[in-house]
Design an enzyme around this catalytic site. Structure first.
Site, PDB file in Angstrom:
ATOM      1  N   HIS A 149      75.559 -24.793  28.931  1.00 46.42           N
ATOM      2  CA  HIS A 149      76.762 -25.122  29.690  1.00 46.42           C
ATOM      3  C   HIS A 149      77.119 -23.957  30.600  1.00 46.42           C
ATOM      4  CE1 HIS A 149      80.712 -26.740  30.626  1.00 46.42           C
ATOM      5  NE2 HIS A 149      81.205 -25.523  30.362  1.00 46.42           N
TER       6      HIS A 149
ATOM      7  N   GLU B   3      61.972 -40.253  53.029  1.00 46.08           N
ATOM      8  CA  GLU B   3      61.931 -38.781  53.013  1.00 46.08           C
ATOM      9  C   GLU B   3      61.843 -38.224  54.437  1.00 46.08           C
ATOM     10  OE1 GLU B   3      59.854 -37.945  48.647  1.00 46.08           O
ATOM     11  OE2 GLU B   3      58.784 -37.444  50.488  1.00 46.08           O
TER      12      GLU B   3
ATOM     13  N   LYS C 293      35.599 -33.425  52.890  1.00 47.17           N
ATOM     14  CA  LYS C 293      35.325 -33.653  54.312  1.00 47.17           C
ATOM     15  C   LYS C 293      36.231 -32.844  55.232  1.00 47.17           C
ATOM     16  CE  LYS C 293      38.327 -37.684  54.919  1.00 47.17           C
ATOM     17  NZ  LYS C 293      38.414 -39.081  55.361  1.00 47.17           N
ATOM     18  N   ARG C 294      37.433 -32.458  54.733  1.00 48.69           N
ATOM     19  CA  ARG C 294      38.319 -31.629  55.562  1.00 48.69           C
ATOM     20  C   ARG C 294      37.802 -30.192  55.594  1.00 48.69           C
ATOM     21  NH1 ARG C 294      43.270 -34.025  56.395  1.00 48.69           N
ATOM     22  NH2 ARG C 294      43.748 -35.782  55.023  1.00 48.69           N
TER      23      ARG C 294
ATOM     24  N   GLY D 295      43.195 -32.036  49.945  1.00 49.84           N
ATOM     25  CA  GLY D 295      43.383 -33.446  50.283  1.00 49.84           C
ATOM     26  C   GLY D 295      44.635 -33.713  51.093  1.00 49.84           C
TER      27      GLY D 295
ATOM     28  N   LYS E 275      57.578 -31.414  51.881  1.00 47.54           N
ATOM     29  CA  LYS E 275      58.608 -30.726  51.085  1.00 47.54           C
ATOM     30  C   LYS E 275      59.096 -29.472  51.792  1.00 47.54           C
ATOM     31  CE  LYS E 275      58.020 -33.992  48.422  1.00 47.54           C
ATOM     32  NZ  LYS E 275      57.193 -34.680  49.434  1.00 47.54           N
TER      33      LYS E 275
END
Length: 466
Positions: A445, A186, A33-34, A39, A50
């Site tokens: 390491h 967040e 639909k977009r 999504g 992010k």
């Protein structure tokens, strides 16, 4: 044209299901639909958040470089440029999904999908025109939407959901976050780093419900050191937006406390998400929902109506993009005659704050409730050489293993890079590995990941560097 599979929704579950099904030889269409694919996650969720989390962390980091011997002046915020970076990141990702559709010969159809019956999907285009597509199987992958707070009107300008919180044109002086879940913390941390005074109001008496209690307590202290204030055990009863300043009425959840009014420039409502099942024709098609209006499915993701399936946020389970993706792959394999499955006991969860929290498997609270005898192995980043070199010593790794068999039952990390480090515990659990298996595995390491090995050694016998 008739298809083998029509997927309604092109989020992580839907588009991954479509791509995998096409790779397995099925003729596939996706109805979205977009105007763009991907999504909520790619357009207004995981990906843009992010981009802002990363950018705001770099902005904040500038003020702490002096301890590393790097002298710079005060960081200057260019919010329009930061938002442009976010938008460019979104575009590159949604364009990537369109490319995958083209590469795999998937028909992407922009319009609103509605199930008419088994094998029939009606698509309504932006101009109102409709067409009916025929298919052997239908997958509902419509995701979820922000849950509303009763009595509070969202305008996405001053009273916002996560969608509006990604589009603020200026840094609010005072931001109140309603809900101490993943999304609230967040986005609250983003705007805190950019200069907002942030208060988190949470109904429960703890943050991040469902995550390991010990991890959460330390994490809350870290956020408080960063300047985020918490009002736990408190509920928001109303938001008055009639004046220049928002008036947020709060009161204790338990009886006996007094109500008060908090001022805010922006209120972010982040109290959870609800499955998106409206307008899909589910009732008319006879598709059963549960008490939380999630689509009921069997072990093969089929609803009570043959030929109609559902995955992702619209069915039971954690609302996580990667859970939806794995369900999409499993369902595509099932539809192609293979044996797809998802191991729900080894799905990681990450809170992308700074530092991050990452978790997989059982928490201590869950093991106690189940009456399972377990061992705990912990290792702090303060004892890790790489963490000291990077001045990233906050946090720890915690491994939970079965006291009799040594099998790892859960892993929890709070610290820099937790969202990447958790995956070696995920792989270990996928193959039913033990703390000894992980403790005997060579780690480079110096790396932060050595702390994961040391925590496993602590669960099995003893760590070396503690």
């Amino acid at each position: 044209m008739s298809y083998d599979l029509i997927v309604i929704g092109s989020g992580p579950g839907g588009y991954v299901c479509a791509v995998k099904a096409a790779q397995l030889g099925l003729k596939v269409a996706v109805v979205e639909k977009r105007a763009t694919y991907g999504g909520t996650c790619l357009n207004i969720g995981c990906i843009p958040s992010k981009a802002l989390l990363h950018a705001s962390e770099r902005f904040d980091e500038v003020g702490h470089l002096g301890a590393l011997g790097v002298k710079v002046g005060p960081a200057e915020l260019d919010l329009p440029a930061m938002l442009a970076h976010k938008d460019a990141t979104v575009k590159s990702n949604v364009d990537g999904v369109a490319y995958l559709f083209k590469k795999n010969k998937i028909d992407g159809i922009i319009g609103t999908g509605r199930i008419l019956a088994t094998g029939k999907v009606e698509v309504t285009k932006a101009d109102g025109a409709t067409e009916v597509l025929e298919t052997k199987a239908i997958v509902i992958a419509t995701g979820s939407d922000s849950a509303p707070l009763p009595g509070v009107t969202i305008d996405e300008t001053r009273v916002v959901t996560s969608t509006g919180a990604l589009e603020l044109s200026s840094v609010p002086k005072k931001l109140i976050v309603v809900g101490a879940g993943v999304i609230g913390l967040e986005l609250g941390s983003v705007w805190r780093r950019l200069g907002a005074e942030v208060t988190v109001v949470e109904f429960l008496d703890r943050i991040l419900p469902g995550m390991d209690g010990e991890v959460v307590k330390q994490f809350q202290r870290m956020l408080q050191k960063q300047g985020i204030a918490f009002r736990l055990g408190t509920k928001v009863t109303s938001v008055d937006a009639s004046g220049e300043s928002l008036k947020v009425s709060v009161e204790p959840v338990k009886e006996g406390g007094s109500a008060e009014v908090l001022d805010a420039d922006v209120v972010l409502v982040a109290i959870g998400r609800r499955p998106y099942t409206e307008g899909l024709g589910l009732a008319e098609a006879g598709v059963a929902l549960d008490e939380r209006r999630r689509v009921k499915v069997d072990a093969h993701y089929q609803t009570n109506v043959p030929g109609i399936y559902a995955i992702g946020d619209v069915i039971a389970g954690p609302m996580l993009a990667h859970k939806a993706e794995d369900e999409g792959v499993a369902l595509a394999e099932i539809l192609a005659g293979q044996a797809g499955h998802v191991n729900y006991g080894a799905i990681p969860a990450v809170v992308y704050t700074n530092p991050e929290i990452a978790s997989v498997g059982a928490t201590e609270e869950e093991l106690k409730a189940a009456g399972i005898d377990y061992k705990i192995g912990k290792f702090p980043f303060s004892a890790n050489g790489r963490a000291r070199a990077m001045l990233q010593t906050e946090g720890f790794v915690k491994i939970l293993s079965d006291a009799k068999t040594d099998r790892v039952l859960g892993g929890h990390i709070v610290g820099t890079g937790a969202g990447e480090m958790i995956h070696e515990i995920v792989v270990l659990m996928e193959f039913a590995g033990s703390a000894e298996d992980l403790g005997r595995t060579t780690h480079a390491h110096p790396t932060m990941s050595e702390s994961v090995k040391e925590a496993a050694l602590a669960a099995w016998t003893k760590p070396i560097h503690m």
